[in-house]
Design an enzyme around this catalytic site. Structure first.
Site: not given
Length: 465
Positions: A289-290, A330, A416, A445
């Site tokens: 993710d980030w 999202w 995901d 995810h």
């Protein structure tokens, strides 16, 4: 015209001008900057003053010496300052020493030594290089005790204060983190990174600090280091070091109240400084993710520190392709429901989680005031080539394609809907030498919720390198 208050004795003159530099350093400290000050004197006359300002100006070059040199050059109408002397309270770094030599200063006088980065004798001495076409005189140790005491007091206040909470930030009470399932580690905090400007950041630093390998585990939104609770014990048992920070705004770290504080560049800079401060080496970068959007831009800044990459459901935010429909959905959901249920989000993709584990993910955010980061992060993903983070992400893509020489392992959660197999297949093409991804069909995810077998496979994979 020379300063009539300045003494005539050479030693006293140096002391006099260093006190002017100390005044500039004190002013910088009051602004929240590391207290370093500098003045430039020409034929006995003060022509420029500078104080540290990297935090305020978001400028890594805004050291006190650079500010003073720029002001002096404007005053003189010439970038050559051959008749000038510069006084600075801390031994200059390589950048500032180079600028001083380029300005052809007559002499440089500094106060306290800087044993980590000093380029006037502590680490190296650029002023002693006779091959250079200009020689600048050098004097060190003037008011060294006073200059050093100012710096020590500044950092002690930040390290020793049990509650150094900025007025523009919030801190989740410690009671919120009591009895977290599967997370037995004592908290560690750091607050003196320049980019933090006094914010307190939490991190884990587990295992052997002198281990030959370090796993740097970076979380995403809205997670925190709790996400790696299944992987950390595996790495630690293998005798390795594990570092897992909570980004500002997440986990046990301080949470700025204003959304505008959170930018791609700022969070990246915090991570760069964190790696430097802990002096992490032979790193296997673990991202999702980030943690990947930011983390994948780190190795090109110091490639000698990185040996491996374990990459899970993430992407490079280069703005070279349109954002996926899944991500746009999202982002829209976050905009419409900024106080969405974080525990429910995790349980939806990971039905095996207990209620206590879901509550642990929710723990850092007791109310909407603590959630500026979770609200703004979806909007921070670069969408156009000029957006913050896009250019550095494009540079990172070139690095991973052309310059990456370490080993890589890609693990993909097939369920995901945002950063699933199509996105990861595209990223796979950008990572030189990356073997075929390991697809975990039952994972969503937050792939780290299947972390133990991933960590075990990673140990075997990177042991071959």
């Amino acid at each position: 015209m020379s300063d009539p208050a300045a003494p005539q004795d050479d030693t006293d003159i140096d002391t006099y001008w260093m006190r002017q530099a100390l005044a500039a350093a004190q002013a910088a400290g009051k602004r929240g900057e590391v207290p370093v000050g500098a003045v430039v004197v020409c034929r006995g006359e003060l022509i420029a003053t500078g104080g540290n300002a990297p935090i305020e100006g978001h400028d890594p070059t805004a050291h006190a010496e650079i500010a003073a040199l720029r002001a002096a050059a404007r005053t003189q109408g010439n970038y050559r300052l051959e008749d000038c002397e510069l006084y600075v309270t801390l031994e200059p770094c390589a950048m500032c020493a180079g600028a001083m030599l380029h300005a052809r200063l007559k002499r440089v006088v500094f106060g306290a030594p800087e044993p980590r980065t000093g380029a006037a004798g502590s680490v190296l001495n650029l002023f002693s290089q006779r091959e250079l076409n200009h020689q600048t005189g050098l004097t060190g140790g003037v008011l060294s005790d006073e200059c050093g005491a100012l710096l020590r007091e500044f950092f002690q206040q930040r390290r020793g204060n049990p509650n150094p909470l900025r007025e523009d930030a919030l801190r989740t009470p410690d009671t919120a983190f009591s009895h977290l399932p599967g997370y037995p580690w004592a908290p560690r905090y750091i607050s003196d990174l320049p980019s933090l400007a006094g914010l307190r950041m939490h991190y884990l630093d587990q295992g052997n600090a002198s281990a030959s390998r370090t796993w740097l585990c970076l979380h995403g939104n809205p997670a925190w280091s709790y996400l790696y609770r299944h992987m950390i014990p595996v790495f630690e048992a293998a005798g390795d070091r594990v570092a897992a920070p909570d980004m500002p705004g997440f986990g046990r770290s301080d949470k700025p109240k204003r959304e505008a504080v959170h930018t791609f560049s700022w969070h990246r800079q915090v991570l760069l400084e964190f790696v430097e401060r802990l002096d992490l080496r032979n790193i296997v970068l673990v991202v999702q993710d980030w943690g990947g959007l930011l983390g994948l831009t780190l190795p090109m800044a110091a490639p000698e520190r990185y040996a491996g990459l374990l990459v899970m459901n993430t992407m490079l935010a280069s703005a070279e392709e349109p954002l996926s429909p899944g991500f746009l959905d999202w982002r829209q959901m976050c905009a419409k429901k900024p106080a969405f249920d974080i525990g429910r989000l995790f349980s939806r993709g990971n039905p095996q989680l207990s209620a206590a584990e879901c509550a642990a993910y929710e723990a850092p955010f007791p109310d909407t005031g603590h959630r500026a980061a979770t609200r703004v992060f979806p909007r921070m993903v670069p969408e156009s080539p000029k957006d913050d983070g896009a250019a550095v992400s494009r540079a990172a893509r070139r690095f991973w394609r052309d310059d990456w020489a370490g080993r890589s392992l890609m693990v993909v959660g097939a369920q995901d809907p945002v950063l699933g197999p199509p996105t990861m297949q595209a990223l796979h093409k950008d990572i030189h030498g990356c073997p075929d991804p390991w697809i975990i069909e039952e994972a969503g995810h937050f792939v780290q919720e299947h972390g133990q077998p991933i960590a075990e496979r990673a140990l075997i994979h990177f042991a071959r390198g």
